[in-house]
Design a protein around this motif. Structure first.
Motif, PDB file in Angstrom:
ATOM      1  N   PHE A 120       0.824  -1.218   0.000  1.00 14.11           N
ATOM      2  CA  PHE A 120       0.000   0.000   0.000  1.00 14.11           C
ATOM      3  C   PHE A 120       0.858   1.268   0.000  1.00 14.11           C
ATOM      4  N   LEU A 124      -0.186  -0.361  -4.712  1.00 19.61           N
ATOM      5  CA  LEU A 124      -1.565  -0.187  -4.231  1.00 19.61           C
ATOM      6  C   LEU A 124      -1.754   1.155  -3.513  1.00 19.61           C
ATOM      7  N   GLN A 129      -1.155   4.926  -7.821  1.00 19.63           N
ATOM      8  CA  GLN A 129      -2.187   5.891  -8.214  1.00 19.63           C
ATOM      9  C   GLN A 129      -1.617   6.904  -9.210  1.00 19.63           C
ATOM     10  N   ARG A 280     -10.143   7.977  -6.741  1.00 19.14           N
ATOM     11  CA  ARG A 280      -9.201   6.956  -6.256  1.00 19.14           C
ATOM     12  C   ARG A 280      -9.794   5.549  -6.296  1.00 19.14           C
ATOM     13  N   SER A 281     -11.118   5.423  -6.026  1.00 21.90           N
ATOM     14  CA  SER A 281     -11.723   4.083  -5.953  1.00 21.90           C
ATOM     15  C   SER A 281     -11.593   3.334  -7.293  1.00 21.90           C
ATOM     16  N   GLU A 284      -8.150   1.910  -7.190  1.00 15.53           N
ATOM     17  CA  GLU A 284      -8.031   0.833  -6.193  1.00 15.53           C
ATOM     18  C   GLU A 284      -8.653  -0.465  -6.712  1.00 15.53           C
ATOM     19  N   LYS A 285      -9.789  -0.330  -7.362  1.00 17.56           N
ATOM     20  CA  LYS A 285     -10.483  -1.534  -7.871  1.00 17.56           C
ATOM     21  C   LYS A 285      -9.631  -2.225  -8.941  1.00 17.56           C
ATOM     22  N   LEU A 288      -6.071  -3.526  -7.523  1.00 19.82           N
ATOM     23  CA  LEU A 288      -6.190  -4.705  -6.658  1.00 19.82           C
ATOM     24  C   LEU A 288      -6.499  -5.938  -7.510  1.00 19.82           C
TER      25      LEU A 288
END
Ligand SMILES: NC(=O)c1ccc[n+]([C@@H]2O[C@H](COP(=O)([O-])OP(=O)(O)OC[C@H]3O[C@@H](n4cnc5c(N)ncnc54)[C@H](OP(=O)(O)O)[C@@H]3O)[C@@H](O)[C@H]2O)c1
Length: 329
Positions: A120, A124, A129, A280-281, A284-285, A288
Motif C-alpha cells: 500500500f 496499491l 495511483q 481513487r476508488s 483501487e479496484k 487490486l
C-alpha cells in the motif's frame, strides 16, 4: 515516546545524515476519535528532496525543525475510535517515525489481510495511483500506441510499464543498469534503454523507436525529456510526472528548443497524484484486481530500521532501488 525524523538544515550538494535529526517526541494521551499507530513500513519518496530546499517543488518547503512527512503503514496499538479497533492495519502520511497519534480520519484501513501491508506504499498506494492516472487519464492511450517511460524500474515506472502492457501499448522503458533493464523485460517492456550505457539519450531512443513515439511518461526530465521531444510523432502526448534528474541540483530546469512542441503539435500536461483523489476508488479496484490476478508484479528494495531513512532517500536519488524503496521497522 515516538522517534521522529526532523529537518535540521538545508542541504548543500549531496544529502548528509546531519541534514536530518532523529528526536524523541513525547506520547500525548489520545483524544476522542484518535488512535496510536505503530508503524511497520515507511515509504521513501523523491518528493521529500524538493521539500528540503527553500524553493520547494511540487510539494511545499518544510520549515527547518519540522517533522518529515511520508507514507507509512502500521497497526493501531491504542484506540479511542470505535471504527478503528486495536490491531487494524492502516495507511497514513505520518512516516519518517516509529509511531504516531492520529485522528481516525487521517488513517485509511488497508486490506485484504493476505496482502503484504507494504504494497500500500507502492503499487496499491500513491506511486500506483500516480502511474494509473498519469498514464490512463493524462495520456488517454489507445492499444498499439508507442509509449516511452523513463525511470521505469522505480515505484511509479514499474506500474506504468505493467499497466501499459495490460492496455496493449508498445512499451519502451529506460532505467539505469543491466539488472534493471532485465527486470523491465520480465515486466513486459518491449524495448529497454540503459541510460548508463554509452551514447546519448537522443541516439538511444531514436534506435529504440525508429518510427517515433506517441506517448511519453516523464519521471526524469533533462536529457530524457529532450530525447522524447526529438522522437515525438506529430500529435504526441506527454505526461509530466516528475523530473528527478534535476532534484537537489539547484537552479532552473531548462527545456531546449520548445518550438518542437509547436512543430510536432505536442500536448504536454503536468500532473500530481492528489488531483485524482476523487476518483481513487477506480484505481483501487483495477489495481487490486491486477495484483490479485498476478498481472502486476511489485518489486521492492528494502532497508532496515528507522535510522536508515536518510540513506534511503539518498539511495532513491542515486537510483540504487529496483521497484519501490521501503524501510522496514
Ligand atoms: N506528480 C506526482 O504526483 C508524483 C508522484 C510520485 C512520484 N512522482 C515523480 O515520479 C518520479 C519517480 O518517482 P518514484 O517514487 O517512482 O521513484 P523511483 O523511480 O522508485 O526512484 C527514482 C529513480 O529515478 C531514477 N533516477 C535518479 N536520478 C536520475 C537521473 N539523473 N536520470 C535518470 N534517472 C534518474 C533512478 O532510476 P534509474 O537509475 O533506473 O534511472 C531511481 O531509481 C520522480 O520524478 C517523482 O518525483 C511524481
Amino acid at each position: 515516546m515516538a522517534l521522529v525524523w526532523h529537518t535540521a538544515r538545508r542541504p548543500s550538494g549531496e544529502l548528509q545524515d546531519d541534514d536530518f535529526a532523529l528526536r524523541d517526541v513525547p506520547d500525548l494521551p489520545l483524544g476522542e476519535g484518535e488512535v496510536r499507530v505503530r508503524n511497520t513500513w515507511l515509504s521513501v519518496d523523491p518528493y521529500v528532496r524538493g521539500m528540503l530546499d527553500d524553493e520547494g517543488s511540487y510539494m511545499p518547503t518544510m520549515p527547518l525543525g519540522s517533522q518529515v512527512p511520508g507514507g507509512a503503514v502500521g497497526a493501531v496499538v491504542e484506540s479511542r475510535d470505535a471504527g478503528l479497533p486495536v490491531g487494524t492495519r492502516v495507511l497514513h502520511d505520518y512516516g519518517w517515525r516509529d509511531s504516531a497519534a492520529l485522528s481516525a480520519a487521517q488513517c485509511r484501513p488497508i486490506g485484504p489481510d493476505e496482502m503484504p501491508p507494504q504494497r500500500f506504499l507502492g503499487h496499491l498506494g500513491m506511486p500506483g495511483q500516480t502511474a494509473y492516472f498519469g498514464l490512463l487519464e493524462v495520456l488517454e492511450p489507445r492499444a498499439g500506441e508507442v509509449l516511452f517511460v523513463s525511470a521505469a524500474a522505480g515505484a511509479v515506472g514499474t506500474a506504468v510499464v505493467q499497466i501499459a502492457r495490460i492496455k496493449g501499448l508498445h512499451v519502451i522503458a529506460s532505467a539505469g543498469g543491466s539488472d534493471k533493464c532485465a527486470l523491465l523485460k520480465e515486466l513486459g517492456a518491449d524495448v529497454v534503454i540503459d541510460r548508463k550505457a554509452p551514447g546519448t539519450m537522443r541516439e538511444k531512443l531514436a534506435a529504440a523507436a525508429p518510427e517515433g513515439i506517441d506517448l511519453y511518461f516523464d519521471n526524469v526530465g533533462g536529457d530524457h525529456l529532450d530525447a522524447a521531444l526529438e522522437s515525438a510523432r506529430i500529435g504526441a502526448k506527454f505526461s509530466l510526472c516528475g523530473m528527478i534528474s534535476g532534484y537537489g541540483k539547484g537552479g532552473v530546469l531548462e527545456l531546449p528548443d520548445p518550438m518542437r512542441l509547436v512543430v510536432r503539435q505536442i500536448r504536454m500536461r503536468g500532473f500530481t497524484a492528489p488531483e485524482f483523489e476523487a476518483r481513487r476508488s477506480l484505481f483501487e479496484k483495477d489495481m487490486l484486481e491486477w495484483v490479485l490476478a498476478g498481472r502486476m508484479r511489485s518489486p521492492e528494495t528494502v532497508l532496515d530500521g528507522l535510522g536508515a531513512m536518510p540513506e534511503g532517500l539518498r539511495a532513491v536519488l542515486r537510483g540504487d532501488n529496483m521497484g519501490k524503496l521501503l524501510i522496514r521497522l
